[in-house]
Design a protein around this motif. Structure first.
Motif, PDB file in Angstrom:
ATOM      1  N   LYS A  43       0.810  -1.227   0.000  1.00 44.86           N
ATOM      2  CA  LYS A  43       0.000   0.000   0.000  1.00 44.86           C
ATOM      3  C   LYS A  43       0.839   1.271   0.000  1.00 44.86           C
ATOM      4  N   PHE A  44       2.146   1.139   0.074  1.00 46.84           N
ATOM      5  CA  PHE A  44       2.993   2.327   0.128  1.00 46.84           C
ATOM      6  C   PHE A  44       4.416   1.947  -0.247  1.00 46.84           C
ATOM      7  N   ASP A  45       5.226   2.962  -0.526  1.00 48.45           N
ATOM      8  CA  ASP A  45       6.662   2.751  -0.738  1.00 48.45           C
ATOM      9  C   ASP A  45       7.406   2.829   0.593  1.00 48.45           C
ATOM     10  N   ILE A  46       7.005   3.787   1.437  1.00 48.29           N
ATOM     11  CA  ILE A  46       7.619   3.967   2.752  1.00 48.29           C
ATOM     12  C   ILE A  46       6.528   4.335   3.752  1.00 48.29           C
ATOM     13  N   LEU A  47       6.615   3.773   4.942  1.00 48.07           N
ATOM     14  CA  LEU A  47       5.751   4.169   6.054  1.00 48.07           C
ATOM     15  C   LEU A  47       6.650   4.435   7.246  1.00 48.07           C
ATOM     16  N   LEU A  48       6.482   5.602   7.869  1.00 45.60           N
ATOM     17  CA  LEU A  48       7.322   5.981   9.009  1.00 45.60           C
ATOM     18  C   LEU A  48       6.450   6.512  10.137  1.00 45.60           C
ATOM     19  N   GLY A  49       6.555   5.877  11.297  1.00 50.66           N
ATOM     20  CA  GLY A  49       5.881   6.363  12.497  1.00 50.66           C
ATOM     21  C   GLY A  49       6.900   6.887  13.488  1.00 50.66           C
ATOM     22  N   VAL A  50       6.625   8.047  14.078  1.00 51.88           N
ATOM     23  CA  VAL A  50       7.570   8.690  15.003  1.00 51.88           C
ATOM     24  C   VAL A  50       6.810   9.178  16.233  1.00 51.88           C
ATOM     25  N   GLY A  51       7.370   8.880  17.398  1.00 52.60           N
ATOM     26  CA  GLY A  51       6.777   9.335  18.652  1.00 52.60           C
ATOM     27  C   GLY A  51       5.595   8.482  19.054  1.00 52.60           C
ATOM     28  N   ALA A  52       5.487   8.172  20.323  1.00 53.62           N
ATOM     29  CA  ALA A  52       4.412   7.299  20.798  1.00 53.62           C
ATOM     30  C   ALA A  52       3.424   8.081  21.654  1.00 53.62           C
ATOM     31  N   LYS A  53       2.185   8.167  21.176  1.00 53.35           N
ATOM     32  CA  LYS A  53       1.142   8.719  22.038  1.00 53.35           C
ATOM     33  C   LYS A  53       0.752   7.674  23.079  1.00 53.35           C
ATOM     34  N   THR A  54       0.559   6.437  22.617  1.00 54.02           N
ATOM     35  CA  THR A  54       0.319   5.312  23.523  1.00 54.02           C
ATOM     36  C   THR A  54       1.158   4.139  23.028  1.00 54.02           C
ATOM     37  N   SER A  55       1.356   3.142  23.874  1.00 49.16           N
ATOM     38  CA  SER A  55       2.104   1.958  23.460  1.00 49.16           C
ATOM     39  C   SER A  55       1.721   0.778  24.331  1.00 49.16           C
ATOM     40  N   ILE A  56       2.067  -0.411  23.861  1.00 51.13           N
ATOM     41  CA  ILE A  56       1.886  -1.637  24.630  1.00 51.13           C
ATOM     42  C   ILE A  56       3.207  -2.391  24.605  1.00 51.13           C
ATOM     43  N   HIS A  57       3.675  -2.763  25.783  1.00 52.88           N
ATOM     44  CA  HIS A  57       5.005  -3.358  25.972  1.00 52.88           C
ATOM     45  C   HIS A  57       4.812  -4.576  26.860  1.00 52.88           C
ATOM     46  N   ILE A  58       5.005  -5.759  26.302  1.00 53.92           N
ATOM     47  CA  ILE A  58       4.685  -6.983  27.039  1.00 53.92           C
ATOM     48  C   ILE A  58       5.887  -7.913  27.093  1.00 53.92           C
ATOM     49  N   LYS A  59       6.206  -8.341  28.277  1.00 52.01           N
ATOM     50  CA  LYS A  59       7.231  -9.356  28.472  1.00 52.01           C
ATOM     51  C   LYS A  59       6.684 -10.375  29.473  1.00 52.01           C
ATOM     52  N   SER A  60       5.580 -10.959  29.131  1.00 53.99           N
ATOM     53  CA  SER A  60       4.926 -11.921  30.016  1.00 53.99           C
ATOM     54  C   SER A  60       3.861 -12.653  29.206  1.00 53.99           C
ATOM     55  N   ASN A  61       2.930 -13.283  29.881  1.00 54.55           N
ATOM     56  CA  ASN A  61       1.863 -14.003  29.200  1.00 54.55           C
ATOM     57  C   ASN A  61       0.754 -13.066  28.719  1.00 54.55           C
ATOM     58  N   HIS A  62      -0.169 -13.640  27.961  1.00 55.34           N
ATOM     59  CA  HIS A  62      -1.379 -12.953  27.487  1.00 55.34           C
ATOM     60  C   HIS A  62      -1.074 -11.830  26.490  1.00 55.34           C
ATOM     61  N   ALA A  63       0.010 -11.945  25.745  1.00 50.11           N
ATOM     62  CA  ALA A  63       0.382 -10.880  24.814  1.00 50.11           C
ATOM     63  C   ALA A  63      -0.669 -10.690  23.723  1.00 50.11           C
ATOM     64  N   PHE A  64      -1.162 -11.783  23.146  1.00 49.42           N
ATOM     65  CA  PHE A  64      -2.118 -11.650  22.044  1.00 49.42           C
ATOM     66  C   PHE A  64      -3.449 -11.066  22.516  1.00 49.42           C
ATOM     67  N   SER A  65      -3.935 -11.514  23.668  1.00 51.80           N
ATOM     68  CA  SER A  65      -5.208 -10.980  24.156  1.00 51.80           C
ATOM     69  C   SER A  65      -5.064  -9.504  24.537  1.00 51.80           C
ATOM     70  N   GLU A  66      -3.917  -9.140  25.111  1.00 50.75           N
ATOM     71  CA  GLU A  66      -3.683  -7.737  25.469  1.00 50.75           C
ATOM     72  C   GLU A  66      -3.550  -6.871  24.220  1.00 50.75           C
ATOM     73  N   LEU A  67      -2.909  -7.398  23.192  1.00 52.64           N
ATOM     74  CA  LEU A  67      -2.796  -6.653  21.936  1.00 52.64           C
ATOM     75  C   LEU A  67      -4.161  -6.453  21.306  1.00 52.64           C
ATOM     76  N   SER A  68      -5.010  -7.471  21.368  1.00 54.49           N
ATOM     77  CA  SER A  68      -6.363  -7.347  20.824  1.00 54.49           C
ATOM     78  C   SER A  68      -7.141  -6.250  21.537  1.00 54.49           C
ATOM     79  N   LYS A  69      -7.046  -6.226  22.865  1.00 56.15           N
ATOM     80  CA  LYS A  69      -7.726  -5.178  23.638  1.00 56.15           C
ATOM     81  C   LYS A  69      -7.177  -3.795  23.292  1.00 56.15           C
ATOM     82  N   TYR A  70      -5.857  -3.721  23.183  1.00 58.33           N
ATOM     83  CA  TYR A  70      -5.209  -2.428  22.894  1.00 58.33           C
ATOM     84  C   TYR A  70      -5.624  -1.903  21.517  1.00 58.33           C
ATOM     85  N   ARG A  71      -5.622  -2.773  20.524  1.00 55.78           N
ATOM     86  CA  ARG A  71      -5.999  -2.346  19.178  1.00 55.78           C
ATOM     87  C   ARG A  71      -7.452  -1.885  19.130  1.00 55.78           C
ATOM     88  N   ALA A  72      -8.334  -2.612  19.826  1.00 58.60           N
ATOM     89  CA  ALA A  72      -9.753  -2.237  19.860  1.00 58.60           C
ATOM     90  C   ALA A  72      -9.959  -0.903  20.573  1.00 58.60           C
TER      91      ALA A  72
END
Length: 431
Positions: A43-72
């Motif tokens: 869909k593009f030649d280049i995509l660049l995102g800079v700076g985080a308004k929000t983020s999700i950082h996981i180093k444990s269990n339930h990563a996929f379910s937490e990502l689903s909640k975060y995206r929603a």
């Protein structure tokens, strides 16, 4: 809702360098580039995102379910990565090997500033709180970067070390072959790490690696002190409305500067029984993974064992597609197919168990995935191969390469294939 403004790109070269120079002061950024490759699903030649308004950082269990909640919750563009070790959530597995980099298992961020380049047009997709910066940023990217004060730092050439020497690598491949002869697995991807405890210039190294590779799924990722400099030729999984696309790679041959010899090498790869066997096994595995969530009868192999040529190597790629119900959660699509078959083996669970036993370093982000989600749920993710991973704080730089082991494998030839795949990263570090 993002504020969108389009402009024509000035007639300048070094576009990637201009963008990365501009993004450098921020602690969080992710750039994805197709390097001009034709892609019916891109869909593009280049995509660049800079700076985080929000983020999700996981180093444990339930990563996929937490990502689903975060995206929603966010319902916006998200850029980031998933490591190979999320396999431990999909199956009852663990990752106990040495980890020199310590990336989180999963990280995504909602960029304050998003830039998309298509052809000669640059689009600024900014959140309202930073929309006033669009005109200033356009000037900074294209008119001011060469005038910035240059901070000169001397870097010594890293002394690259190995986790396996050749004899040790071949001995482990022999053990993998024993599993194959016993019928535990048909194929497995076996990897080895090269590393150096040295400082590098991440931006310069990425630009050099990208120039010598020109890969279609390249990425530059920066999260604090951690970097991924990725020159991947491989797509893991892409979603376009109700269609899923996976393009596993299995089969590699060197390039030649002689056009006639180069064509012979590509043709030989296309006809190589061992390479075709590897590719077909993984194609079947991907078909099975996609069938878990596909509409009945919709899984198709659109291309089988097609040879594509890149700057460093020829690669054998298959394209598998499937249709899904429009209400399917995009994260479910990923969880049901993760990790990608090209980096595991068949049967998948047994291959991952044996890989963990025979490899001697944790894969982490290597053979994981970098990519993006759109607000509408479409996404595109690569396979993190042909990459330098770096922690500037330690400092520690690493690159891992692997090959597919089947019953026809000859350990010494598999080792040579690893060295071929490592060539671009070694050249980058020694530049």
């Amino acid at each position: 809702m993002r504020i969108i403004k389009s402009k024509s790109i000035p007639d300048k070269t070094n576009l990637l360098k201009h963008l990365l120079d501009w993004a450098k002061p921020d602690s969080t950024s992710c750039l994805l580039t197709s390097n001009g490759h034709t892609d019916p699903y891109g869909k593009f030649d280049i995509l660049l995102g800079v700076g985080a308004k929000t983020s999700i950082h996981i180093k444990s269990n339930h990563a996929f379910s937490e990502l689903s909640k975060y995206r929603a919750q966010v319902q916006d563009w998200l850029l980031g990565f998933m490591t190979y070790d999320l396999k431990n959530e999909v199956e009852n597995l663990q990752s106990a090997n040495l980890d020199g980099l310590d990336f989180p298992d999963l990280y995504f961020f909602q960029p304050l500033k998003l830039i998309r380049i298509i052809g000669n047009t640059i689009e600024f997709l900014y959140l309202p709180e930073v929309a006033a910066d669009i005109e200033k940023d356009f000037e900074l990217i294209f008119n001011s970067s060469e005038e910035k004060e240059k901070v000169v730092e001397n870097y010594t050439t890293p002394k690259v070390k190995v986790r396996f020497n050749k004899d040790a690598y071949c001995a482990q491949v022999d053990k993998m072959l024993d599993h194959i002869y016993r019928g535990d697995i048909y194929e497995a991807n076996f990897c080895q790490e090269f590393y150096a405890e040295s400082k590098i210039d991440p931006l310069k190294s990425f630009l050099h690696l990208n120039e010598i590779s020109k890969a279609p799924f390249a990425a530059f990722l920066k999260i604090g002190s951690k970097y991924a400099l990725c020159s991947s030729p491989e797509r893991y999984l892409c979603k376009r409305k109700t269609k899923l696309i996976s393009q596993p790679i299995k089969g590699t041959a060197r390039r030649s500067n002689n056009a006639i010899e180069d064509l012979k090498l590509a043709r030989a790869l296309a006809q190589d029984p061992k390479e075709r066997s590897e590719n077909i096994m993984i194609t079947d595995l991907v078909r099975n993974d996609l069938s878990k969530l596909a509409l009945k009868g919709s899984v198709r192999v659109e291309e089988l064992c097609k040879v594509y040529s890149f700057k460093q190597v020829h690669q054998m790629i298959s394209t598998i597609t499937a249709n899904i119900d429009p209400d399917t959660d995009p994260i479910t699509c990923i969880k049901n197919t993760y990790p990608m078959g090209s980096m595991t083996g068949a049967p998948k669970l047994s291959a991952m168990q044996i890989i963990e036993d025979l490899e001697n370093s944790k894969r982490g982000l290597y053979s994981g995935s970098i990519g993006y989600f759109e607000p509408n749920g479409d996404f595109d993710f690569n396979v993190v191969i042909r990459s330098l991973l770096y922690d500037a704080e330690k400092p520690y730089v690493s690159f891992t390469v692997g090959s597919a082991i089947t019953a026809q494998a000859i350990p010494e030839k598999e080792y040579e294939e690893c060295l071929l795949k490592a060539k671009a990263m070694r050249e980058t570090l020694e530049a």
